[in-house]
Design an enzyme around this catalytic site. Structure first.
Site, PDB file in Angstrom:
ATOM      1  N   VAL A 281      35.016  31.701  34.322  1.00  0.00           N
ATOM      2  CA  VAL A 281      33.830  31.406  33.519  1.00  0.00           C
ATOM      3  C   VAL A 281      34.162  31.398  32.028  1.00  0.00           C
ATOM      4  CG1 VAL A 281      31.492  32.135  32.897  1.00  0.00           C
ATOM      5  CG2 VAL A 281      32.284  32.416  35.248  1.00  0.00           C
TER       6      VAL A 281
ATOM      7  N   GLY B 291      37.279  38.049  28.082  1.00  0.00           N
ATOM      8  CA  GLY B 291      37.669  37.585  29.418  1.00  0.00           C
ATOM      9  C   GLY B 291      37.611  36.073  29.504  1.00  0.00           C
ATOM     10  N   VAL B 292      38.770  35.449  29.639  1.00  0.00           N
ATOM     11  CA  VAL B 292      38.788  33.982  29.740  1.00  0.00           C
ATOM     12  C   VAL B 292      39.343  33.570  31.102  1.00  0.00           C
ATOM     13  CG1 VAL B 292      38.689  33.343  27.311  1.00  0.00           C
ATOM     14  CG2 VAL B 292      40.900  33.972  28.303  1.00  0.00           C
ATOM     15  N   GLY B 293      38.655  34.050  32.145  1.00  0.00           N
ATOM     16  CA  GLY B 293      38.986  33.652  33.512  1.00  0.00           C
ATOM     17  C   GLY B 293      38.207  32.391  33.849  1.00  0.00           C
TER      18      GLY B 293
ATOM     19  N   LYS C 173      24.234  41.479  48.375  1.00  0.00           N
ATOM     20  CA  LYS C 173      25.607  41.608  47.862  1.00  0.00           C
ATOM     21  C   LYS C 173      26.472  42.260  48.924  1.00  0.00           C
ATOM     22  CE  LYS C 173      27.839  40.609  44.111  1.00  0.00           C
ATOM     23  NZ  LYS C 173      27.606  39.419  43.290  1.00  0.00           N
TER      24      LYS C 173
HETATM   25  P1  NAD Z   1      37.685  35.999  36.619  1.00  0.00           P
HETATM   26  O1  NAD Z   1      38.292  37.083  37.424  1.00  0.00           O
HETATM   27  O2  NAD Z   1      38.113  34.589  36.823  1.00  0.00           O
HETATM   28  O3  NAD Z   1      37.910  36.315  35.064  1.00  0.00           O
HETATM   29  C1  NAD Z   1      37.803  37.593  34.509  1.00  0.00           C
HETATM   30  C2  NAD Z   1      38.781  37.653  33.359  1.00  0.00           C
HETATM   31  O4  NAD Z   1      38.589  38.893  32.683  1.00  0.00           O
HETATM   32  C3  NAD Z   1      40.255  37.590  33.783  1.00  0.00           C
HETATM   33  O5  NAD Z   1      40.920  36.613  33.035  1.00  0.00           O
HETATM   34  C4  NAD Z   1      40.754  38.998  33.484  1.00  0.00           C
HETATM   35  O6  NAD Z   1      42.125  39.017  33.114  1.00  0.00           O
HETATM   36  C5  NAD Z   1      39.869  39.384  32.318  1.00  0.00           C
HETATM   37  N1  NAD Z   1      39.796  40.811  32.064  1.00  0.00           N
HETATM   38  C6  NAD Z   1      39.856  41.837  32.936  1.00  0.00           C
HETATM   39  N2  NAD Z   1      39.798  43.006  32.285  1.00  0.00           N
HETATM   40  C7  NAD Z   1      39.666  42.705  30.961  1.00  0.00           C
HETATM   41  C8  NAD Z   1      39.569  43.485  29.781  1.00  0.00           C
HETATM   42  N3  NAD Z   1      39.565  44.815  29.819  1.00  0.00           N
HETATM   43  N4  NAD Z   1      39.449  42.843  28.608  1.00  0.00           N
HETATM   44  C9  NAD Z   1      39.476  41.495  28.543  1.00  0.00           C
HETATM   45  N5  NAD Z   1      39.594  40.715  29.629  1.00  0.00           N
HETATM   46  C10 NAD Z   1      39.677  41.317  30.819  1.00  0.00           C
HETATM   47  O7  NAD Z   1      36.105  36.170  36.811  1.00  0.00           O
HETATM   48  P2  NAD Z   1      34.969  35.090  36.522  1.00  0.00           P
HETATM   49  O8  NAD Z   1      34.657  34.378  37.777  1.00  0.00           O
HETATM   50  O9  NAD Z   1      35.323  34.337  35.289  1.00  0.00           O
HETATM   51  O10 NAD Z   1      33.716  36.032  36.224  1.00  0.00           O
HETATM   52  C11 NAD Z   1      33.640  36.753  35.008  1.00  0.00           C
HETATM   53  C12 NAD Z   1      32.481  37.711  35.065  1.00  0.00           C
HETATM   54  O11 NAD Z   1      31.264  36.985  35.258  1.00  0.00           O
HETATM   55  C13 NAD Z   1      32.557  38.710  36.230  1.00  0.00           C
HETATM   56  O12 NAD Z   1      32.040  39.931  35.781  1.00  0.00           O
HETATM   57  C14 NAD Z   1      31.645  38.113  37.287  1.00  0.00           C
HETATM   58  O13 NAD Z   1      31.061  39.092  38.105  1.00  0.00           O
HETATM   59  C15 NAD Z   1      30.592  37.456  36.422  1.00  0.00           C
HETATM   60  N6  NAD Z   1      29.947  36.332  37.081  1.00  0.00           N
HETATM   61  C16 NAD Z   1      30.705  35.292  37.492  1.00  0.00           C
HETATM   62  C17 NAD Z   1      30.098  34.211  38.118  1.00  0.00           C
HETATM   63  C18 NAD Z   1      30.900  33.020  38.560  1.00  0.00           C
HETATM   64  O14 NAD Z   1      30.297  31.982  38.850  1.00  0.00           O
HETATM   65  N7  NAD Z   1      32.225  33.087  38.616  1.00  0.00           N
HETATM   66  C19 NAD Z   1      28.712  34.218  38.320  1.00  0.00           C
HETATM   67  C20 NAD Z   1      27.954  35.298  37.871  1.00  0.00           C
HETATM   68  C21 NAD Z   1      28.592  36.357  37.249  1.00  0.00           C
END
Ligand code: NAD
Length: 345
Positions: free
Chosen positions: A182, A178-180, A82
């Protein structure tokens, strides 16, 4: 009393921890390689505003170790690494990512890096100016990693729902935090599979857009999602969210989501277990991106979706073994990962 961080430092063996400094770019980054005994380490770059460098070090070590467990359980011929970049207002972002690229290049293939929270496509293009050991969305396909993660989490939730007594996903109430990248994909897929879906995001606009596009999706305030009575809570925002305070009002029957290091400390896994909450260990459920990215690098082609969906039976097997041994699932999963690894932890 020995802290979890002290425990990590003394009980886990890390192959390399490298501090990367570039005063001109106001850059301090930490690269951690936990284990390469089964192949190169894989781990993305997290850019975050840490309160102290010690916090950043603790984070990178925990994340790198989790990647090793993730790779071992997913039977990927690779290990865990990491990178964290300590964010600050005066960071020269492009120069910092280029500097990280140089450090990765110097490792000559011992570490493959890619996206993580805070690192976006243009950042990875900067890394790629200095090294080929980076997953570039422009090459692997935009959104491919998030899609793989969401596919794996969906498969994991199916396995969890089965253990809660549901024959499929129809009628299973899932709360997505969290609806980013993933979470949005997961929420859509769940709804399409017949689940009842409630979403929350710190960015209210994201929820509004998603709910408007998907009739039947319910929205609650970010502060309410963890106290929602539901079948499965899917954390897809950030880690460390299961702690003493959040556990007090927690009403979900199970947890399965994409966030890394969901438990703020191991004791919270034991408390979930005592409370009867079924916890699908994060490093098993969220391995989709690692499987997709690692096999893309190692084999030169993207793996079939079925390879990612194997996460479902894997989660099911761990939950069943945990129940028969009367142990928290994350303890069983870690033990199984170590069995795959040999003696290393
Ligand atoms: P992202 O940044 O696209 O989405 C995260 C979302 O969480 C955003 O929409 C943000 O506004 C929201 N958020 C932040 N604080 C919040 C809160 N207090 N309450 C509710 N929502 C909140 O990230 P992502 O790529 O979708 O990843 C999400 C999680 O999954 C992260 O923790 C990441 O480490 C983990 N993850 C992601 C991947 C991947 O392929 N992207 C792989 C493994 C793990």
């Amino acid at each position: 009393m020995i802290s979890d961080f002290d425990h990590l430092l003394t009980e886990s063996s890390f192959e390399r921890v490298i501090f990367v400094r570039d005063p001109g770019a106001r850059c301090l980054a930490i690269l951690a390689i936990h284990d390469t005994s089964r192949g190169p380490a894989f781990g993305g770059i997290r850019r975050h505003r840490y309160q102290t460098p010690t916090q950043a070090l603790a984070d990178v070590l925990r994340l790198a170790r989790a990647m090793t467990l993730k790779a071992a359980l997913a039977k990927i011929p690779g290990g865990g690494g990491k990178i964290v970049l300590l964010d600050r207002p005066d960071l020269d972002r492009a120069a910092a990512y280029r500097r990280i690229g140089k450090a990765v290049e110097q490792l000559a293939g011992a570490l493959y890096t890619g996206p993580d929270v805070g690192t976006e496509d243009p950042d990875l293009e900067q890394v790629a100016t200095a090294t080929c050991y980076v997953t570039r969305p422009s090459r692997i396909g935009p959104g491919a990693l998030a899609e793989a993660t969401a596919t794996g989490v969906l498969a994991g939730i199916r396995a969890v729902a089965e253990r809660l007594g549901f024959p499929g996903l129809t009628g299973v109430h899932v709360a997505v935090q969290g609806v980013g990248e993933v979470g949005a994909r997961l929420a859509r897929a769940l709804l399409g599979s017949g689940a009842r879906v409630t979403i929350a995001d710190a960015d209210a606009k994201r929820c509004a857009v998603l709910a408007a596009e998907n009739s039947g999706m319910e929205v609650v305030a970010p502060g309410a999602i963890m106290a929602l009575p539901c079948d499965v809570f899917a954390p897809c925002a950030f880690g460390g969210i299961i702690h003493d305070l959040t556990m007090q009002g927690f009403k979900a029957r199970a947890i399965a989501g994409s966030a890394n290091n969901v438990l703020s400390a191991p004791i919270h896994g034991q408390r979930l277990f005592a409370k009867g909450v079924l916890y699908a260990p994060d490093f098993v459920v969220n391995a989709g991106a690692l499987i997709h990215g690692a096999l893309w690098h190692l084999d030169g082609i993207a793996p079939p979706k079925e390879r990612i969906e194997e996460i479902g039976p894997r989660v099911g097997g761990i939950l069943d073994r945990a129940r028969s041994e009367n142990l928290p699932p994350e303890v069983v999963a870690e033990r199984m990962a170590k069995e795959n690894l040999g003696a290393r932890s």
